[in-house]
Design a protein around this motif. Structure first.
Motif, PDB file in Angstrom:
ATOM      1  N   ILE A  74      22.223  10.844 -10.450  1.00 31.70           N
ATOM      2  CA  ILE A  74      21.819  11.651 -11.598  1.00 31.70           C
ATOM      3  C   ILE A  74      20.341  11.992 -11.404  1.00 31.70           C
ATOM      4  CG2 ILE A  74      21.375  11.669 -14.082  1.00 31.70           C
ATOM      5  CD1 ILE A  74      23.748   9.895 -14.504  1.00 31.70           C
ATOM      6  N   LEU A  75      20.051  13.251 -11.201  1.00 32.91           N
ATOM      7  CA  LEU A  75      18.659  13.699 -11.059  1.00 32.91           C
ATOM      8  C   LEU A  75      18.535  15.025 -11.800  1.00 32.91           C
ATOM      9  CD1 LEU A  75      17.426  13.238  -7.354  1.00 32.91           C
ATOM     10  CD2 LEU A  75      16.669  11.989  -9.375  1.00 32.91           C
ATOM     11  N   GLY A  76      17.405  15.236 -12.429  1.00 33.77           N
ATOM     12  CA  GLY A  76      17.159  16.519 -13.065  1.00 33.77           C
ATOM     13  C   GLY A  76      17.038  17.605 -11.997  1.00 33.77           C
ATOM     14  N   ARG A  77      17.183  18.843 -12.441  1.00 32.89           N
ATOM     15  CA  ARG A  77      17.199  19.994 -11.536  1.00 32.89           C
ATOM     16  C   ARG A  77      16.030  20.016 -10.550  1.00 32.89           C
ATOM     17  NH1 ARG A  77      17.273  26.299 -13.664  1.00 32.89           N
ATOM     18  NH2 ARG A  77      17.317  27.229 -11.592  1.00 32.89           N
ATOM     19  N   TRP A  78      14.838  19.629 -11.026  1.00 31.68           N
ATOM     20  CA  TRP A  78      13.646  19.725 -10.190  1.00 31.68           C
ATOM     21  C   TRP A  78      13.241  18.398  -9.573  1.00 31.68           C
ATOM     22  CZ3 TRP A  78      13.050  24.633  -9.497  1.00 31.68           C
ATOM     23  CH2 TRP A  78      13.376  25.523 -10.537  1.00 31.68           C
ATOM     24  N   GLN A  79      13.977  17.345  -9.898  1.00 31.84           N
ATOM     25  CA  GLN A  79      13.543  16.017  -9.454  1.00 31.84           C
ATOM     26  C   GLN A  79      13.892  15.704  -8.000  1.00 31.84           C
ATOM     27  OE1 GLN A  79      15.346  13.551 -12.563  1.00 31.84           O
ATOM     28  NE2 GLN A  79      13.298  12.950 -13.201  1.00 31.84           N
ATOM     29  N   ALA A  80      12.953  15.021  -7.359  1.00 34.14           N
ATOM     30  CA  ALA A  80      13.176  14.472  -6.019  1.00 34.14           C
ATOM     31  C   ALA A  80      12.602  13.057  -6.008  1.00 34.14           C
ATOM     32  CB  ALA A  80      12.484  15.326  -4.961  1.00 34.14           C
ATOM     33  N   LEU A 112       3.487   6.998 -15.774  1.00 33.90           N
ATOM     34  CA  LEU A 112       4.272   6.176 -16.712  1.00 33.90           C
ATOM     35  C   LEU A 112       5.636   5.820 -16.120  1.00 33.90           C
ATOM     36  CD1 LEU A 112       3.569   7.382 -20.328  1.00 33.90           C
ATOM     37  CD2 LEU A 112       2.290   5.838 -18.864  1.00 33.90           C
ATOM     38  N   GLY A 113       6.192   6.731 -15.320  1.00 33.32           N
ATOM     39  CA  GLY A 113       7.493   6.465 -14.718  1.00 33.32           C
ATOM     40  C   GLY A 113       8.625   7.138 -15.471  1.00 33.32           C
ATOM     41  N   SER A 114       9.737   7.355 -14.762  1.00 36.22           N
ATOM     42  CA  SER A 114      10.871   8.063 -15.357  1.00 36.22           C
ATOM     43  C   SER A 114      12.071   7.147 -15.571  1.00 36.22           C
ATOM     44  CB  SER A 114      11.263   9.237 -14.469  1.00 36.22           C
ATOM     45  OG  SER A 114      11.458   8.798 -13.151  1.00 36.22           O
ATOM     46  N   SER A 115      11.919   5.882 -15.270  1.00 36.83           N
ATOM     47  CA  SER A 115      13.040   4.949 -15.387  1.00 36.83           C
ATOM     48  C   SER A 115      12.538   3.623 -15.943  1.00 36.83           C
ATOM     49  CB  SER A 115      13.646   4.750 -14.000  1.00 36.83           C
ATOM     50  OG  SER A 115      14.560   3.701 -13.991  1.00 36.83           O
ATOM     51  N   THR A 175       0.834  -1.208   0.000  1.00 36.42           N
ATOM     52  CA  THR A 175       0.000   0.000   0.000  1.00 36.42           C
ATOM     53  C   THR A 175       0.871   1.262   0.000  1.00 36.42           C
ATOM     54  OG1 THR A 175      -0.202  -0.153   2.410  1.00 36.42           O
ATOM     55  CG2 THR A 175      -2.012  -1.077   1.107  1.00 36.42           C
ATOM     56  N   ALA A 176       2.061   1.132  -0.564  1.00 27.38           N
ATOM     57  CA  ALA A 176       2.968   2.270  -0.700  1.00 27.38           C
ATOM     58  C   ALA A 176       3.790   2.064  -1.961  1.00 27.38           C
ATOM     59  CB  ALA A 176       3.889   2.375   0.515  1.00 27.38           C
ATOM     60  N   GLY A 177       4.289   3.152  -2.530  1.00 27.19           N
ATOM     61  CA  GLY A 177       5.073   3.038  -3.759  1.00 27.19           C
ATOM     62  C   GLY A 177       6.237   3.997  -3.743  1.00 27.19           C
ATOM     63  N   ILE A 178       6.869   4.128  -4.908  1.00 26.80           N
ATOM     64  CA  ILE A 178       8.041   4.998  -5.020  1.00 26.80           C
ATOM     65  C   ILE A 178       7.950   5.733  -6.360  1.00 26.80           C
ATOM     66  CG2 ILE A 178       9.476   3.118  -5.968  1.00 26.80           C
ATOM     67  CD1 ILE A 178      11.004   5.350  -3.407  1.00 26.80           C
ATOM     68  N   THR A 179       8.264   7.030  -6.356  1.00 24.90           N
ATOM     69  CA  THR A 179       8.188   7.777  -7.612  1.00 24.90           C
ATOM     70  C   THR A 179       9.174   8.940  -7.582  1.00 24.90           C
ATOM     71  OG1 THR A 179       6.631   8.694  -9.230  1.00 24.90           O
ATOM     72  CG2 THR A 179       6.378   9.464  -6.968  1.00 24.90           C
ATOM     73  N   VAL A 180       9.479   9.439  -8.781  1.00 25.82           N
ATOM     74  CA  VAL A 180      10.309  10.622  -8.933  1.00 25.82           C
ATOM     75  C   VAL A 180       9.422  11.730  -9.481  1.00 25.82           C
ATOM     76  CG1 VAL A 180      12.199  11.625 -10.276  1.00 25.82           C
ATOM     77  CG2 VAL A 180      12.459   9.357  -9.288  1.00 25.82           C
ATOM     78  N   ASN A 181       9.470  12.901  -8.863  1.00 29.25           N
ATOM     79  CA  ASN A 181       8.720  14.039  -9.398  1.00 29.25           C
ATOM     80  C   ASN A 181       9.295  15.333  -8.829  1.00 29.25           C
ATOM     81  OD1 ASN A 181       6.588  15.584 -10.704  1.00 29.25           O
ATOM     82  ND2 ASN A 181       5.463  13.653 -10.771  1.00 29.25           N
ATOM     83  N   GLU A 182       8.620  16.442  -9.069  1.00 33.15           N
ATOM     84  CA  GLU A 182       9.163  17.726  -8.626  1.00 33.15           C
ATOM     85  C   GLU A 182       9.187  17.842  -7.104  1.00 33.15           C
ATOM     86  OE1 GLU A 182       7.869  21.368 -10.501  1.00 33.15           O
ATOM     87  OE2 GLU A 182       8.296  22.482  -8.674  1.00 33.15           O
ATOM     88  N   GLY A 183      10.342  18.258  -6.581  1.00 31.50           N
ATOM     89  CA  GLY A 183      10.488  18.414  -5.148  1.00 31.50           C
ATOM     90  C   GLY A 183      10.498  19.862  -4.691  1.00 31.50           C
ATOM     91  N   ALA A 184      10.693  20.794  -5.630  1.00 28.50           N
ATOM     92  CA  ALA A 184      10.858  22.205  -5.253  1.00 28.50           C
ATOM     93  C   ALA A 184       9.548  22.804  -4.739  1.00 28.50           C
ATOM     94  CB  ALA A 184      11.371  23.002  -6.456  1.00 28.50           C
ATOM     95  N   ASP A 185       8.471  22.614  -5.490  1.00 29.47           N
ATOM     96  CA  ASP A 185       7.184  23.210  -5.119  1.00 29.47           C
ATOM     97  C   ASP A 185       6.279  22.127  -4.530  1.00 29.47           C
ATOM     98  OD1 ASP A 185       4.651  24.266  -4.973  1.00 29.47           O
ATOM     99  OD2 ASP A 185       4.744  25.268  -6.912  1.00 29.47           O
ATOM    100  N   PRO A 186       5.955  22.227  -3.236  1.00 33.99           N
ATOM    101  CA  PRO A 186       5.167  21.162  -2.589  1.00 33.99           C
ATOM    102  C   PRO A 186       3.764  20.985  -3.144  1.00 33.99           C
ATOM    103  CG  PRO A 186       5.460  23.054  -1.111  1.00 33.99           C
ATOM    104  CD  PRO A 186       6.338  23.298  -2.302  1.00 33.99           C
TER     105      PRO A 186
END
Lengths: 132, 132, 132
Positions: free
Chosen positions: B107-113, C93-96, B45-56
């Protein structure tokens, strides 16, 4: 790097097939103490996911919600084979998965199982495995 | 191949917890110049993702849309624990992620968290890491 | 472990760009017989997916359904940049993505293609590749 292909036969149009026991057996047969397992589905209307395997209603609810969100028929679909929904569901779950091996076995949470997700069956399907 | 487990405590039923700093610290502690990092969540019931971290607000909007599409309560759900929505969201984001390490850093993009996605908290959770 | 970055220019706000030929060329140039390929997208409004490449209506239907489920405008969105939908689609879709290499070529099903998924273009984008 060990490679293996498993063939499975799905029975319905939509079905989550628990392949955990097969994957565990495969890992034991390769005698890998510590490593990674990549699972790859070479189909465009099926995917792979990890979710609860203990209570079968979880997979029923997952298929139900995907069906509600992405109907089998929609007058706006342009693809003429009648399985646009299956293609979309496949991309949402994904066709590739990387898992971890430790002490010669898969690292999985207590309730986790690995599911091959059929969205346009019944069909003969193949699943690729890479262990390293 | 280095392995590590991080424990985190979530605070709400649904929450995206930014674990980027913890992951970067982990990589630095292992002294890996170039490689890959596999992150695995052993929960259903939990997952993992990469997305923007700068703006909550980005993570708030992500949780809002998932909640709108996959309601907490639905009379058609068959799973009796009342968390079918959490299981489904976990499969949509995924439980495994592979990232790249270069020059001893992620390696992460500028806005990625990197976000641990809690969908049925608050709970004590664990995250597995494999570096190679 | 070989690393490569490919730059692409997208043409529309939403677009699935078939990068299969570029990826195959990259693998051949590295002369890897058997291995794995990790693809990583360092952007928060774009993703990566595998789906049917033969019939272009499949990608149109995928974009159509995502647009229907996750509208561009929604009065409840809190993120002020007007691209919350793109962030959410990217996480779905995912980033990886991890793919397999055998006999010096990618393992892909007959109908499969690799798509860079642009959700907030047109933009200049980058894609990272790691082969081992």
């Amino acid at each position: 790097m060990h490679r293996e292909i498993i063939a499975i036969k799905t029975r319905k149009r939509e079905e989550l097939v628990d392949i955990t026991a097969k994957v565990r057996e495969l890992i034991r047969s390769k005698d890998i103490e510590k490593g990674c397992l990549v699972i790859f589905v070479p189909h465009t209307t099926a995917g792979i996911t990890v979710n609860e395997g203990a209570d079968p209603t979880v997979k029923e609810d997952l298929l139900y919600v995907l069906r509600k969100l992405i109907p089998h028929r929609d007058s706006e679909y342009k693809h003429l084979e009648g399985n646009s929904d299956a293609h979309i569901k496949a991309s949402l779950l994904g066709s590739s998965l990387t898992l971890l091996i430790e002490n010669g076995d898969l690292i999985l949470g207590r309730w986790q199982a690995i599911f091959f997700a059929e969205f346009d069956g019944p069909r003969q399907r193949r699943i690729h495995f890479s262990l390293y």
